[in-house]
Design a protein around this motif. Structure first.
Motif, PDB file in Angstrom:
ATOM      1  N   MET A 108       0.781  -1.395   0.018  1.00 60.26           N
ATOM      2  CA  MET A 108      -0.173  -0.013  -0.141  1.00 60.26           C
ATOM      3  C   MET A 108       0.540   1.324  -0.010  1.00 60.26           C
ATOM      4  O   MET A 108       0.322   2.267  -0.456  1.00 60.26           O
ATOM      5  CB  MET A 108      -0.959  -0.060   1.272  1.00 60.26           C
ATOM      6  N   PHE A 109       2.139   0.960   0.428  1.00 55.83           N
ATOM      7  CA  PHE A 109       2.912   2.376   0.568  1.00 55.83           C
ATOM      8  C   PHE A 109       4.240   2.228  -0.304  1.00 55.83           C
ATOM      9  O   PHE A 109       4.973   3.149  -0.028  1.00 55.83           O
ATOM     10  CB  PHE A 109       3.492   2.495   2.343  1.00 55.83           C
ATOM     11  N   GLU A 110       4.226   1.552  -1.550  1.00 53.58           N
ATOM     12  CA  GLU A 110       5.330   1.470  -2.315  1.00 53.58           C
ATOM     13  C   GLU A 110       5.634   2.848  -3.118  1.00 53.58           C
ATOM     14  O   GLU A 110       6.657   3.084  -3.610  1.00 53.58           O
ATOM     15  CB  GLU A 110       5.129   0.380  -3.420  1.00 53.58           C
ATOM     16  N   THR A 111       4.189   3.619  -3.219  1.00 57.99           N
ATOM     17  CA  THR A 111       4.404   4.938  -3.826  1.00 57.99           C
ATOM     18  C   THR A 111       4.689   5.953  -3.143  1.00 57.99           C
ATOM     19  O   THR A 111       4.733   7.425  -3.713  1.00 57.99           O
ATOM     20  CB  THR A 111       3.115   5.048  -4.931  1.00 57.99           C
ATOM     21  N   GLU A 184       4.826  24.399  -3.780  1.00 48.94           N
ATOM     22  CA  GLU A 184       5.713  23.864  -4.879  1.00 48.94           C
ATOM     23  C   GLU A 184       6.466  22.719  -4.530  1.00 48.94           C
ATOM     24  O   GLU A 184       6.782  21.974  -5.531  1.00 48.94           O
ATOM     25  CB  GLU A 184       6.739  25.197  -5.514  1.00 48.94           C
ATOM     26  N   LYS A 185       6.839  22.528  -3.194  1.00 48.81           N
ATOM     27  CA  LYS A 185       7.310  21.260  -2.808  1.00 48.81           C
ATOM     28  C   LYS A 185       6.743  20.207  -2.700  1.00 48.81           C
ATOM     29  O   LYS A 185       7.263  18.956  -2.600  1.00 48.81           O
ATOM     30  CB  LYS A 185       8.095  21.545  -1.372  1.00 48.81           C
ATOM     31  N   LEU A 186       5.364  20.070  -2.935  1.00 49.09           N
ATOM     32  CA  LEU A 186       4.452  19.060  -2.454  1.00 49.09           C
ATOM     33  C   LEU A 186       3.684  18.673  -3.788  1.00 49.09           C
ATOM     34  O   LEU A 186       3.185  17.546  -3.781  1.00 49.09           O
ATOM     35  CB  LEU A 186       3.421  19.227  -1.317  1.00 49.09           C
ATOM     36  N   GLY A 187       3.629  19.204  -5.098  1.00 51.31           N
ATOM     37  CA  GLY A 187       2.892  19.144  -5.988  1.00 51.31           C
ATOM     38  C   GLY A 187       3.091  17.750  -6.495  1.00 51.31           C
ATOM     39  O   GLY A 187       4.352  17.575  -6.728  1.00 51.31           O
ATOM     40  N   ASN A 188       2.130  16.988  -6.942  1.00 47.38           N
ATOM     41  CA  ASN A 188       2.026  15.438  -7.386  1.00 47.38           C
ATOM     42  C   ASN A 188       2.828  14.676  -6.505  1.00 47.38           C
ATOM     43  O   ASN A 188       3.184  13.473  -7.100  1.00 47.38           O
ATOM     44  CB  ASN A 188       2.789  15.661  -8.776  1.00 47.38           C
ATOM     45  N   LEU A 189       2.917  14.689  -5.312  1.00 52.71           N
ATOM     46  CA  LEU A 189       3.662  13.805  -4.404  1.00 52.71           C
ATOM     47  C   LEU A 189       2.479  12.883  -3.827  1.00 52.71           C
ATOM     48  O   LEU A 189       1.371  13.421  -3.431  1.00 52.71           O
ATOM     49  CB  LEU A 189       4.435  14.376  -3.567  1.00 52.71           C
ATOM     50  N   ILE A 214      -3.671  20.627  -2.778  1.00 52.36           N
ATOM     51  CA  ILE A 214      -2.537  21.094  -3.892  1.00 52.36           C
ATOM     52  C   ILE A 214      -2.541  20.113  -5.008  1.00 52.36           C
ATOM     53  O   ILE A 214      -2.998  19.023  -4.865  1.00 52.36           O
ATOM     54  CB  ILE A 214      -1.102  20.843  -3.237  1.00 52.36           C
ATOM     55  N   PRO A 215      -2.552  20.784  -6.309  1.00 52.52           N
ATOM     56  CA  PRO A 215      -2.990  19.829  -7.410  1.00 52.52           C
ATOM     57  C   PRO A 215      -1.981  18.640  -7.509  1.00 52.52           C
ATOM     58  O   PRO A 215      -0.604  18.600  -7.235  1.00 52.52           O
ATOM     59  CB  PRO A 215      -2.385  20.872  -8.460  1.00 52.52           C
ATOM     60  N   GLY A 216      -2.596  17.506  -7.680  1.00 53.24           N
ATOM     61  CA  GLY A 216      -2.026  16.105  -7.648  1.00 53.24           C
ATOM     62  C   GLY A 216      -1.376  15.467  -6.518  1.00 53.24           C
ATOM     63  O   GLY A 216      -1.274  14.298  -6.587  1.00 53.24           O
TER      64      GLY A 216
END
Length: 227
Positions: A108-111, A184-189, A214-216
């Motif tokens: 569950m936490f691989e990504t 900006e540090k967190l986008g898409n994470l 935050i987007p993504g």
């Protein structure tokens, strides 16, 4: 240096944060027996667990887990007391490693991309001297080899203690108190929000809400214990 440390340990032995017995060579903060006897939940093995269910219909999380069950008067409570009130945050780092091992072994936490500790208000952190959640996050980071991001989310309101508050009052006490300062540090994470214990989940819900704007961004939660 090791001979000096051994000499000091002979007369002033370090004691286990759980059972209070002297630690032996190779043990850090918590003895091997107490680590083995932790009341583990096993929640990292299945998504439909008690902690995840507590957030259903509240915030859209990827996953949510706790390492242990919390019981009053237990050795785990003694560990928490030493971590939070006796100025020994290294206990949190040791327990964070145990949590990291559980997460690392779960698909569950691989990504996961990063770990975010639940922030304290600057006044409270100055008084305590540290944020115990950041030490927990550091322990997870050691095992999972992902960075800790502790400067992108802040607590901008100093709140009263959550102890003995009702579920509604807990939410009312923390609503809107967290703010993202560096989106900006967190986008898409895919970020893991980390705290010591979850009870009603009000603080964690309030913490995750601005992150999810935050987007993504995808958010999961992990705590050392669930009450």
């Amino acid at each position: 240096m090791s001979l000096v440390n051994d000499f000091i340990s002979l007369f002033f032995p370090q004691l286990c944060a759980g059972c209070g017995e002297p630690l032996v060579h190779g043990e850090e903060e918590i003895c091997i027996r107490c680590l083995a006897d932790l009341p583990r939940t096993g929640f990292a093995r299945f998504a439909d667990n008690k902690v995840a269910q507590a957030f259903w219909g509240r915030i859209p999380l990827e996953h949510a887990v706790s390492l242990c069950y919390f019981e009053k008067g237990s050795r785990l409570q003694k560990m928490f007391h030493r971590m939070k009130y006796r100025r020994d945050p290294r206990v949190g780092q040791v327990l964070g490693r145990e949590l990291g091992i559980e997460l690392f072994s779960s698909s569950m936490f691989e990504t996961l991309d990063a770990v975010i500790p639940v922030p304290l208000h600057p006044k409270k952190q100055k008084k305590r001297g540290y944020n115990q959640s950041e030490y927990i996050a550091n322990g997870i980071s050691e095992v999972m080899n992902i960075p800790v991001i502790s400067d992108a989310l802040i607590r901008n309101v100093h709140t009263s203690s959550q102890t003995r508050k009702t579920r509604y009052n807990r939410w009312e006490n923390v609503e809107g108190i967290f703010q993202v300062t560096k989106p900006e540090k967190l986008g898409n994470l895919h970020v893991l929000v980390v705290d010591d214990v979850v009870t009603t989940g009000a603080t964690l819900e309030a913490c995750c809400a601005p992150l999810l704007k935050i987007p993504g961004v995808k958010v999961s939660i992990a705590t050392l214990a669930c009450a």
